[in-house]
Scaffold this active site. Structure first.
Site, PDB file in Angstrom:
ATOM      1  N   GLU A 182      52.147  45.679  73.548  1.00 52.20           N
ATOM      2  CA  GLU A 182      53.427  46.040  72.915  1.00 52.20           C
ATOM      3  C   GLU A 182      54.142  44.751  72.526  1.00 52.20           C
ATOM      4  O   GLU A 182      54.464  43.934  73.377  1.00 52.20           O
ATOM      5  CB  GLU A 182      54.273  46.845  73.910  1.00 52.20           C
ATOM      6  CG  GLU A 182      55.660  47.182  73.395  1.00 52.20           C
ATOM      7  CD  GLU A 182      56.549  47.786  74.482  1.00 52.20           C
ATOM      8  OE1 GLU A 182      56.047  48.529  75.360  1.00 52.20           O
ATOM      9  OE2 GLU A 182      57.763  47.496  74.467  1.00 52.20           O
ATOM     10  N   ARG A 204      61.908  41.404  68.993  1.00 51.60           N
ATOM     11  CA  ARG A 204      63.045  40.565  69.385  1.00 51.60           C
ATOM     12  C   ARG A 204      62.969  39.182  68.765  1.00 51.60           C
ATOM     13  O   ARG A 204      63.859  38.379  68.949  1.00 51.60           O
ATOM     14  CB  ARG A 204      63.071  40.379  70.904  1.00 51.60           C
ATOM     15  CG  ARG A 204      63.421  41.619  71.636  1.00 51.60           C
ATOM     16  CD  ARG A 204      63.473  41.350  73.121  1.00 51.60           C
ATOM     17  NE  ARG A 204      63.066  42.546  73.805  1.00 51.60           N
ATOM     18  CZ  ARG A 204      62.796  42.616  75.093  1.00 51.60           C
ATOM     19  NH1 ARG A 204      62.879  41.550  75.846  1.00 51.60           N
ATOM     20  NH2 ARG A 204      62.431  43.757  75.616  1.00 51.60           N
ATOM     21  N   THR A 246      61.116  47.585  71.758  1.00 50.84           N
ATOM     22  CA  THR A 246      62.503  47.242  71.452  1.00 50.84           C
ATOM     23  C   THR A 246      62.927  47.798  70.093  1.00 50.84           C
ATOM     24  O   THR A 246      63.577  47.122  69.289  1.00 50.84           O
ATOM     25  CB  THR A 246      62.755  45.701  71.498  1.00 50.84           C
ATOM     26  OG1 THR A 246      62.021  45.136  72.585  1.00 50.84           O
ATOM     27  CG2 THR A 246      64.226  45.407  71.743  1.00 50.84           C
ATOM     28  N   LYS A 254      59.683  56.241  78.505  1.00 50.54           N
ATOM     29  CA  LYS A 254      59.806  54.927  79.118  1.00 50.54           C
ATOM     30  C   LYS A 254      60.989  55.001  80.083  1.00 50.54           C
ATOM     31  O   LYS A 254      62.058  55.503  79.701  1.00 50.54           O
ATOM     32  CB  LYS A 254      60.072  53.883  78.029  1.00 50.54           C
ATOM     33  CG  LYS A 254      60.475  52.512  78.555  1.00 50.54           C
ATOM     34  CD  LYS A 254      60.456  51.473  77.455  1.00 50.54           C
ATOM     35  CE  LYS A 254      61.119  50.191  77.916  1.00 50.54           C
ATOM     36  NZ  LYS A 254      60.664  49.017  77.163  1.00 50.54           N
TER      37      LYS A 254
END
Ligand code: 3PG
Length: 208
Positions: A41, A45, A69, A129
């Site tokens: 993953e 960012r 994210t 998650k």
């Protein structure tokens, strides 16, 4: 909504990777595969994250590459266009769920409270998650939520490491965990790919 079951079942640990230098993306992915972890993953960012996803998708087809994210609607489509095979968000809003759902990709929406879990179950999600895991009650929270809400299955992320991963994976409502400890930034900076393969091997051997 696309099922995300296959994401939770690919490996005991989903490596959560922050790529600062795009040249590191492919070697990191290859090092993880060599250690037996076929999933990665990339967090959105850093400015090179989408490029990193694109490079991994085209050069390391044996790994399942996802984008993490996802906090703004437009990121879902951008990640899909870059070649992401799954999407992960730290939390859930109606518009984020719609944007991720519109891509047709499997996705893991984030939840950290009973209400958020129920909100997502009402929308048909069963795999979530749990973030930020340690700060939100960790193993105790997941153990306590299983009895009233047994339908939810989790990928706890945030503060998970080799020192506590066994406790998480022993829970009946945990499919896998997410964590950045397989790809420490100092190891990536040193381009010590063998070290990453070693950490991946250790994670791949974890019992579920
Ligand atoms: C995430 O992006 O999901 C988490 O920040 C990863 O958390 P960790 O660095 O504590 O593993």
């Amino acid at each position: 909504m696309t099922s995300s079951r296959s994401i939770l079942d690919r490996a005991p640990v989903i490596p959560v990777v922050v790529v600062e230098n795009i040249d590191d993306a492919v070697p990191v992915a290859r090092a993880l595969v060599a250690g037996g972890i076929p999933v990665i993953e990339l967090t959105l960012r850093t400015s090179c994250a989408l490029g990193a996803i694109e490079a991994i998708a085209s050069e390391v087809p044996e790994i399942c590459v996802g984008a993490g994210t996802i906090v703004r609607q437009e990121q879902a489509a951008l990640a899909a266009r870059a070649g992401a095979e799954f999407l992960v968000s730290p939390g859930s809003t109606e518009s984020l769920l719609k944007a991720m759902g519109d891509t047709g990709l499997p996705h893991l929406p984030g939840a950290a409270t009973a209400s958020e879990i129920l909100f997502l179950l009402e929308r048909g999600y069963k795999e979530l998650k749990f973030f930020p895991a340690e700060a939100s009650g960790g193993v105790k929270f997941l153990g306590a939520i299983h009895s009233p809400i047994p339908a939810a299955r989790f990928c706890p992320t945030g503060g998970v490491s080799m020192s506590n991963v066994g406790e998480y994976l022993a829970l009946p409502n945990v499919g896998c965990v997410g964590g950045s400890w397989l790809t420490p930034s100092e190891v990536v900076k040193l381009k010590d790919w063998q070290r990453i393969t070693g950490l991946a091997r250790e994670a791949a051997a974890l019992a579920r």
